[in-house]
Design a protein around this motif. Structure first.
Motif, PDB file in Angstrom:
ATOM      1  N   GLU A   1       0.885  -1.256  -0.114  1.00  0.00           N
ATOM      2  CA  GLU A   1      -0.017  -0.149  -0.058  1.00  0.00           C
ATOM      3  C   GLU A   1       0.845   1.294   0.052  1.00  0.00           C
ATOM      4  OE1 GLU A   1      -0.373  -2.695   2.098  1.00  0.00           O
ATOM      5  OE2 GLU A   1      -2.476  -3.349   1.508  1.00  0.00           O
ATOM      6  N   ALA A   2       1.758   1.361   0.767  1.00  0.00           N
ATOM      7  CA  ALA A   2       2.823   2.513   0.911  1.00  0.00           C
ATOM      8  C   ALA A   2       3.611   2.520  -0.400  1.00  0.00           C
ATOM      9  CB  ALA A   2       3.837   2.377   2.067  1.00  0.00           C
ATOM     10  N   LYS A   3       4.083   1.524  -0.969  1.00  0.00           N
ATOM     11  CA  LYS A   3       4.660   1.484  -2.289  1.00  0.00           C
ATOM     12  C   LYS A   3       3.703   2.066  -3.265  1.00  0.00           C
ATOM     13  CE  LYS A   3       7.390  -2.584  -1.410  1.00  0.00           C
ATOM     14  NZ  LYS A   3       7.798  -4.061  -2.045  1.00  0.00           N
ATOM     15  N   TYR A   4       2.472   1.799  -3.334  1.00  0.00           N
ATOM     16  CA  TYR A   4       1.526   2.129  -4.231  1.00  0.00           C
ATOM     17  C   TYR A   4       1.352   3.697  -4.080  1.00  0.00           C
ATOM     18  CZ  TYR A   4      -2.852   2.769  -6.802  1.00  0.00           C
ATOM     19  OH  TYR A   4      -3.840   3.080  -7.589  1.00  0.00           O
TER      20      TYR A   4
ATOM     21  N   LEU B   1      -0.171  -2.360 -16.840  1.00  0.00           N
ATOM     22  CA  LEU B   1      -0.354  -2.480 -15.531  1.00  0.00           C
ATOM     23  C   LEU B   1       0.844  -3.394 -14.963  1.00  0.00           C
ATOM     24  CD1 LEU B   1      -3.990  -2.524 -14.533  1.00  0.00           C
ATOM     25  CD2 LEU B   1      -2.316  -0.551 -13.949  1.00  0.00           C
ATOM     26  N   HIS B   2       1.139  -4.427 -15.747  1.00  0.00           N
ATOM     27  CA  HIS B   2       2.202  -5.425 -15.319  1.00  0.00           C
ATOM     28  C   HIS B   2       3.447  -4.571 -15.012  1.00  0.00           C
ATOM     29  CE1 HIS B   2       2.920  -5.554 -19.777  1.00  0.00           C
ATOM     30  NE2 HIS B   2       4.281  -5.959 -19.354  1.00  0.00           N
ATOM     31  N   MET B   3       3.751  -3.447 -15.952  1.00  0.00           N
ATOM     32  CA  MET B   3       5.024  -2.801 -15.782  1.00  0.00           C
ATOM     33  C   MET B   3       5.131  -2.303 -14.588  1.00  0.00           C
ATOM     34  SD  MET B   3       5.741  -1.294 -19.727  1.00  0.00           S
ATOM     35  CE  MET B   3       5.959  -2.496 -21.147  1.00  0.00           C
ATOM     36  N   VAL B   4       3.807  -1.367 -14.282  1.00  0.00           N
ATOM     37  CA  VAL B   4       3.729  -0.824 -12.873  1.00  0.00           C
ATOM     38  C   VAL B   4       3.937  -1.806 -11.653  1.00  0.00           C
ATOM     39  CG1 VAL B   4       2.317   0.525 -11.339  1.00  0.00           C
ATOM     40  CG2 VAL B   4       2.291   1.024 -13.635  1.00  0.00           C
ATOM     41  N   ALA B   5       3.154  -2.935 -11.772  1.00  0.00           N
ATOM     42  CA  ALA B   5       3.490  -4.024 -10.836  1.00  0.00           C
ATOM     43  C   ALA B   5       4.873  -4.432 -10.685  1.00  0.00           C
ATOM     44  CB  ALA B   5       2.616  -5.096 -11.161  1.00  0.00           C
ATOM     45  N   SER B   6       5.457  -4.443 -11.824  1.00  0.00           N
ATOM     46  CA  SER B   6       6.965  -4.907 -11.881  1.00  0.00           C
ATOM     47  C   SER B   6       8.032  -3.984 -11.234  1.00  0.00           C
ATOM     48  CB  SER B   6       7.448  -4.920 -13.299  1.00  0.00           C
ATOM     49  OG  SER B   6       8.995  -5.063 -13.276  1.00  0.00           O
ATOM     50  N   TYR B   7       7.470  -2.485 -11.410  1.00  0.00           N
ATOM     51  CA  TYR B   7       8.395  -1.493 -10.575  1.00  0.00           C
ATOM     52  C   TYR B   7       8.206  -1.531  -9.241  1.00  0.00           C
ATOM     53  CZ  TYR B   7       9.640   3.111  -9.304  1.00  0.00           C
ATOM     54  OH  TYR B   7      10.326   4.639  -8.740  1.00  0.00           O
ATOM     55  N   LEU B   8       6.804  -1.870  -8.971  1.00  0.00           N
ATOM     56  CA  LEU B   8       6.639  -1.737  -7.354  1.00  0.00           C
ATOM     57  C   LEU B   8       7.229  -3.139  -6.733  1.00  0.00           C
ATOM     58  CD1 LEU B   8       2.996  -0.321  -7.512  1.00  0.00           C
ATOM     59  CD2 LEU B   8       5.284   0.826  -7.029  1.00  0.00           C
ATOM     60  N   GLY B   9       7.357  -4.060  -7.351  1.00  0.00           N
ATOM     61  CA  GLY B   9       7.822  -5.506  -6.857  1.00  0.00           C
ATOM     62  C   GLY B   9       6.534  -6.373  -6.143  1.00  0.00           C
ATOM     63  N   ILE B  10       5.502  -6.116  -6.884  1.00  0.00           N
ATOM     64  CA  ILE B  10       4.219  -7.024  -6.582  1.00  0.00           C
ATOM     65  C   ILE B  10       3.449  -7.575  -7.546  1.00  0.00           C
ATOM     66  CG2 ILE B  10       4.059  -5.223  -4.492  1.00  0.00           C
ATOM     67  CD1 ILE B  10       1.595  -3.774  -6.132  1.00  0.00           C
ATOM     68  N   SER B  11       2.502  -8.531  -7.492  1.00  0.00           N
ATOM     69  CA  SER B  11       2.072  -8.973  -8.561  1.00  0.00           C
ATOM     70  C   SER B  11       1.005  -8.013  -9.207  1.00  0.00           C
ATOM     71  CB  SER B  11       1.212 -10.381  -7.934  1.00  0.00           C
ATOM     72  OG  SER B  11       0.239  -9.883  -7.054  1.00  0.00           O
ATOM     73  N   ARG B  12       0.478  -8.331 -10.312  1.00  0.00           N
ATOM     74  CA  ARG B  12      -0.332  -7.542 -10.992  1.00  0.00           C
ATOM     75  C   ARG B  12      -1.720  -7.728 -10.304  1.00  0.00           C
ATOM     76  NH1 ARG B  12      -1.915  -7.560 -17.498  1.00  0.00           N
ATOM     77  NH2 ARG B  12      -3.811  -5.941 -17.253  1.00  0.00           N
TER      78      ARG B  12
ATOM     79  N   THR C   1      -2.107  -8.063  -7.154  1.00  0.00           N
ATOM     80  CA  THR C   1      -2.073  -7.093  -5.756  1.00  0.00           C
ATOM     81  C   THR C   1      -2.179  -5.570  -6.217  1.00  0.00           C
ATOM     82  OG1 THR C   1      -0.577  -8.663  -4.587  1.00  0.00           O
ATOM     83  CG2 THR C   1      -0.377  -6.200  -3.839  1.00  0.00           C
ATOM     84  N   LEU C   2      -1.501  -5.334  -7.424  1.00  0.00           N
ATOM     85  CA  LEU C   2      -1.779  -3.910  -7.966  1.00  0.00           C
ATOM     86  C   LEU C   2      -3.286  -3.860  -8.183  1.00  0.00           C
ATOM     87  CD1 LEU C   2      -0.604  -1.384  -8.893  1.00  0.00           C
ATOM     88  CD2 LEU C   2      -0.189  -2.510 -10.964  1.00  0.00           C
ATOM     89  N   SER C   3      -3.985  -4.523  -8.743  1.00  0.00           N
ATOM     90  CA  SER C   3      -5.262  -4.532  -9.090  1.00  0.00           C
ATOM     91  C   SER C   3      -6.313  -4.151  -8.165  1.00  0.00           C
ATOM     92  CB  SER C   3      -5.966  -5.561  -9.997  1.00  0.00           C
ATOM     93  OG  SER C   3      -5.238  -5.667 -11.030  1.00  0.00           O
ATOM     94  N   ARG C   4      -5.946  -5.041  -6.870  1.00  0.00           N
ATOM     95  CA  ARG C   4      -6.613  -4.931  -5.691  1.00  0.00           C
ATOM     96  C   ARG C   4      -6.435  -3.479  -5.056  1.00  0.00           C
ATOM     97  NH1 ARG C   4      -4.892  -5.117  -0.719  1.00  0.00           N
ATOM     98  NH2 ARG C   4      -2.761  -6.171  -1.103  1.00  0.00           N
ATOM     99  N   LEU C   5      -5.094  -2.979  -5.021  1.00  0.00           N
ATOM    100  CA  LEU C   5      -4.677  -1.902  -4.544  1.00  0.00           C
ATOM    101  C   LEU C   5      -5.567  -0.599  -4.903  1.00  0.00           C
ATOM    102  CD1 LEU C   5      -1.155  -2.098  -3.888  1.00  0.00           C
ATOM    103  CD2 LEU C   5      -2.686  -1.964  -2.110  1.00  0.00           C
ATOM    104  N   ARG C   6      -5.444  -0.796  -6.458  1.00  0.00           N
ATOM    105  CA  ARG C   6      -6.180   0.288  -7.209  1.00  0.00           C
ATOM    106  C   ARG C   6      -7.611   0.441  -7.009  1.00  0.00           C
ATOM    107  NH1 ARG C   6      -5.519   0.130 -13.206  1.00  0.00           N
ATOM    108  NH2 ARG C   6      -5.974   2.225 -13.097  1.00  0.00           N
ATOM    109  N   LYS C   7      -8.123  -0.683  -6.830  1.00  0.00           N
ATOM    110  CA  LYS C   7      -9.600  -0.829  -6.443  1.00  0.00           C
ATOM    111  C   LYS C   7      -9.933  -0.390  -5.044  1.00  0.00           C
ATOM    112  CE  LYS C   7     -11.887  -4.212  -7.978  1.00  0.00           C
ATOM    113  NZ  LYS C   7     -12.557  -5.895  -7.982  1.00  0.00           N
ATOM    114  N   GLU C   8      -9.062  -0.532  -4.215  1.00  0.00           N
ATOM    115  CA  GLU C   8      -9.075  -0.007  -2.544  1.00  0.00           C
ATOM    116  C   GLU C   8      -9.051   1.322  -2.662  1.00  0.00           C
ATOM    117  OE1 GLU C   8      -6.525  -2.122  -0.240  1.00  0.00           O
ATOM    118  OE2 GLU C   8      -7.679  -4.131  -0.360  1.00  0.00           O
ATOM    119  N   PHE C   9      -8.080   2.001  -3.541  1.00  0.00           N
ATOM    120  CA  PHE C   9      -7.588   3.140  -3.524  1.00  0.00           C
ATOM    121  C   PHE C   9      -8.748   4.050  -4.197  1.00  0.00           C
ATOM    122  CE2 PHE C   9      -4.302   6.611  -3.261  1.00  0.00           C
ATOM    123  CZ  PHE C   9      -4.681   7.426  -4.293  1.00  0.00           C
TER     124      PHE C   9
END
Length: 193
Positions: A149-152, A168-179, A181-189
């Motif tokens: 969450e903090a990385k996002y 999105l997979h490039m953003v996930a790669s940059y953050l060091g998280i799975s795609r 997890t990134l989708s979940r974070l975006r939805k929560e945000f």
């Protein structure tokens, strides 16, 4: 497009018209297509590259062939492979345009000449390198100590418009998280805002 660089430089330092003309004369403007590489692993990076418009990324493949994004560079940013540039060695990285982009480049030799001839440019370059080093330290610390969450959240501050410009997979790669997890974070945000 040099006018974009001129405006950028004037925001960061006071520079004479004569010095700007020297910098302009030493530069080359290039237009890049989406997905066009400017550096491929094994090549030597020997330029300074300012992004006048567009989006590029620096990435590397691991031993399993998975790519890892180290950096994005958008309008009014710089991109480089410091290791290859400083040591004149083949790069382990790749740099590609993620959108149609316009860049302004200077060869390593020309940049050194300009910094010798223009002390204001040397001071600017020193500040740029110090800022880059500090940003790298913050990124490393974030990667080893922060929650997803903090990385996002930090990514949103650093690259506010990147989600609309890169897969999105490039953003996930940059953050060091799975795609996922990134989708979940975006939805929560999105729910919070």
């Amino acid at each position: 497009m040099f006018e974009i660089f001129e405006k950028y430089l004037r925001m960061h330092t006071e520079i004479s018209v004569e010095d700007l003309e020297l910098i302009r004369a030493g530069s080359v403007q290039r237009t890049m297509r989406k997905w066009q590489p400017i550096l491929q692993d094994g090549e030597i990076w020997s330029i300074n590259c300012f992004i006048a418009a567009g989006c590029l990324r620096l990435y590397r493949f691991d031993h399993e062939g998975k790519d890892h994004t180290l950096r994005f560079a958008v309008d009014n940013w710089w991109i480089t492979d410091f290791e290859s540039y400083n040591h004149n060695t083949p790069s382990s990285y790749n740099i590609e345009a993620l959108a149609a982009s316009t860049i302004i480049i200077w060869t390593k030799e020309k940049w050194a000449e300009l910094m010798e001839a223009i002390p204001v440019l040397r001071n600017f370059n020193d500040t740029l390198l110090a800022n880059s080093y500090e940003a790298s330290q913050r990124r490393i610390y974030s990667l080893i100590s922060s929650s997803a969450e903090a990385k996002y959240t930090e990514f949103q501050k650093t690259y506010p418009n990147v989600f609309n410009r890169v897969p999105l997979h490039m953003v996930a790669s940059y953050l060091g998280i799975s795609r996922e997890t990134l989708s979940r974070l975006r939805k929560e945000f999105t729910k919070k805002n």
